[in-house]
Design a protein around this motif. Structure first.
Motif, PDB file in Angstrom:
ATOM      1  N   ALA A 168       8.512   5.617   5.714  1.00  0.00           N
ATOM      2  CA  ALA A 168       8.234   7.153   5.157  1.00  0.00           C
ATOM      3  C   ALA A 168       8.979   7.062   3.767  1.00  0.00           C
ATOM      4  N   ALA A 169       8.517   7.723   2.787  1.00  0.00           N
ATOM      5  CA  ALA A 169       9.460   7.600   1.196  1.00  0.00           C
ATOM      6  C   ALA A 169       9.539   9.043   0.844  1.00  0.00           C
ATOM      7  N   ILE A 170      10.416   9.149   0.146  1.00  0.00           N
ATOM      8  CA  ILE A 170      10.822  10.446  -0.553  1.00  0.00           C
ATOM      9  C   ILE A 170      11.269  10.024  -2.002  1.00  0.00           C
ATOM     10  N   GLY A 171      10.594  10.646  -3.167  1.00  0.00           N
ATOM     11  CA  GLY A 171      10.934  10.209  -4.339  1.00  0.00           C
ATOM     12  C   GLY A 171      11.241  11.100  -5.495  1.00  0.00           C
ATOM     13  N   LEU A 172      11.808  10.720  -6.487  1.00  0.00           N
ATOM     14  CA  LEU A 172      11.779  11.812  -7.803  1.00  0.00           C
ATOM     15  C   LEU A 172      11.356  10.952  -8.907  1.00  0.00           C
ATOM     16  N   GLY A 173      10.689  11.449  -9.910  1.00  0.00           N
ATOM     17  CA  GLY A 173      10.313  11.009 -11.055  1.00  0.00           C
ATOM     18  C   GLY A 173      10.182  11.928 -12.389  1.00  0.00           C
ATOM     19  N   ALA A 174      10.011  11.244 -13.400  1.00  0.00           N
ATOM     20  CA  ALA A 174       9.888  11.725 -14.710  1.00  0.00           C
ATOM     21  C   ALA A 174       8.940  11.193 -15.857  1.00  0.00           C
ATOM     22  N   TYR A 175       8.477  11.844 -16.827  1.00  0.00           N
ATOM     23  CA  TYR A 175       7.588  11.661 -17.743  1.00  0.00           C
ATOM     24  C   TYR A 175       8.193  11.545 -19.123  1.00  0.00           C
ATOM     25  N   PHE A 194       0.900  -1.100   0.279  1.00  0.00           N
ATOM     26  CA  PHE A 194      -0.069   0.192  -0.077  1.00  0.00           C
ATOM     27  C   PHE A 194       0.987   1.308   0.027  1.00  0.00           C
ATOM     28  N   GLU A 195       0.528   2.143  -0.708  1.00  0.00           N
ATOM     29  CA  GLU A 195       1.112   3.402  -0.976  1.00  0.00           C
ATOM     30  C   GLU A 195       0.443   4.668  -0.971  1.00  0.00           C
ATOM     31  N   VAL A 196       0.653   5.736  -0.464  1.00  0.00           N
ATOM     32  CA  VAL A 196       0.073   7.105  -0.644  1.00  0.00           C
ATOM     33  C   VAL A 196       1.153   7.999  -0.746  1.00  0.00           C
ATOM     34  N   GLN A 197       1.024   8.936  -1.929  1.00  0.00           N
ATOM     35  CA  GLN A 197       2.004  10.157  -1.827  1.00  0.00           C
ATOM     36  C   GLN A 197       1.484  11.203  -2.550  1.00  0.00           C
ATOM     37  N   GLY A 198       2.229  12.329  -1.814  1.00  0.00           N
ATOM     38  CA  GLY A 198       1.839  13.647  -2.618  1.00  0.00           C
ATOM     39  C   GLY A 198       2.839  14.057  -3.404  1.00  0.00           C
ATOM     40  N   LYS A 199       2.679  14.382  -4.679  1.00  0.00           N
ATOM     41  CA  LYS A 199       3.471  15.019  -5.761  1.00  0.00           C
ATOM     42  C   LYS A 199       3.442  16.543  -5.920  1.00  0.00           C
ATOM     43  N   TYR A 200       4.629  16.857  -6.298  1.00  0.00           N
ATOM     44  CA  TYR A 200       4.792  18.233  -6.643  1.00  0.00           C
ATOM     45  C   TYR A 200       5.470  18.196  -8.280  1.00  0.00           C
ATOM     46  N   HIS A 201       4.514  18.565  -9.038  1.00  0.00           N
ATOM     47  CA  HIS A 201       4.899  18.437 -10.593  1.00  0.00           C
ATOM     48  C   HIS A 201       5.708  19.637 -11.122  1.00  0.00           C
ATOM     49  N   GLN A 202       6.631  19.551 -11.935  1.00  0.00           N
ATOM     50  CA  GLN A 202       7.304  20.643 -12.528  1.00  0.00           C
ATOM     51  C   GLN A 202       7.969  20.371 -13.867  1.00  0.00           C
ATOM     52  N   ASN A 203       7.094  20.709 -14.966  1.00  0.00           N
ATOM     53  CA  ASN A 203       7.167  20.146 -16.243  1.00  0.00           C
ATOM     54  C   ASN A 203       7.164  18.595 -16.465  1.00  0.00           C
TER      55      ASN A 203
END
Length: 271
Positions: A263-270, A233-242
């Motif tokens: 507790a989790a902290i991450g980075l992602g890209a599209y 199970f996971e829940v996360q808030g995302k802050y998008h920048q481009n």
């Protein structure tokens, strides 16, 4: 400041859980390797004259239920306009769109590849990494792969232990609104190390695009390996920048008997 406060709350929450009970990777692996032993008593089933007709009726009802369930899970493309919303280049490439957008060619993408990586922290002896990738060949469905790598320092044996969990899923978003999507996943998972066993998995996920540049993502997945649960199970808030985003959230894993809170902290890209 906002993300720092959220992270502080998460660490307090995780610490409260860890003060009650801590997971043990070795216990999880040993239990999965051994499996759940069940003795199912045999029953003496005597067929009555109406037994065959009862079987036919049950089969008819079950068949109808399966048909309507599949129809409900896929949707009606003639009457549900949101199912035709196209895949967007990335969330908030237009002010009001998330993963999907209506007919605007300038914000659509035929193929999209999403990738994200999360560092997971429970305490000084238990931490991990969660790598997730999604291949979206078009807006109808996508494929998702995940790798959980957990590490634990065994204070009694004075050595580190680790566990590798892999997931591979077929994913379908049943609702594809511009600011909200909800869908299900069907796939399989596999625990490596000295377990080397796998099982089937089923789950749900959703993402709400509250307001630019924030979204809220959540997923839950149930699975079984060798008769024991392997749930995430996971829940996360995302802050998008481009095309990029950062995330802060909470992840919970149940692997056999032990439960793990991170507790989790991450980075992602599209792409």
């Amino acid at each position: 400041m906002f993300f720092r406060n959220i992270l502080s709350i998460l660490f307090i929450f995780i610490s409260m859980h860890n003060s009650i009970a801590q997971g043990d990777l070795n216990t999880s692996k040993q239990e999965l390797k051994k499996g759940k032993e069940e003795n199912v008593p045999q029953q003496d089933i005597r067929k009555s004259p109406n037994h065959n007709s009862g079987e036919r009726l049950t089969g008819t009802i079950l068949g109808s239920f399966i048909v309507y369930t599949i129809y409900g899970m896929i949707g009606n493309y003639e009457n549900e306009g949101h199912l035709h919303n196209r895949l967007s280049k990335y969330p908030y490439c237009a002010p009001l769109n998330g993963n999907y957008a209506k007919s605007r060619s300038d914000i659509h993408r035929n193929i999209r590849f999403d990738i994200e990586d999360h560092f997971m922290y429970s305490n000084q002896n238990l931490y991990g990494n969660h790598l997730k990738a999604k291949l979206r060949p078009f807006h109808y469905f996508y494929f998702q792969s995940e790798m959980f790598q957990l590490f634990e320092y065994n204070t009694s044996l004075k050595k580190h232990d680790n566990l590798l969990l892999y997931n591979l899923d077929f994913c379908y978003d049943r609702i594809r609104l511009e600011r909200f999507n909800l869908g299900f996943t069907i796939g399989a998972n596999y625990v490596a190390n000295n377990v080397k066993k796998g099982g089937l998995a089923f789950g749900f996920n959703t993402e709400i695009f509250i307001a630019k540049p924030i979204s809220l993502y959540s997923s839950i997945k149930w699975s079984g390996i060798n008769g024991l649960p392997v749930n995430t199970f996971e829940v996360q808030g995302k802050y998008h920048q481009n095309i990029f985003f950062i995330s802060i959230g909470y992840q919970r894993l149940k692997i056999a008997t032990p439960k793990y809170h991170f507790a989790a902290i991450g980075l992602g890209a599209y792409f």
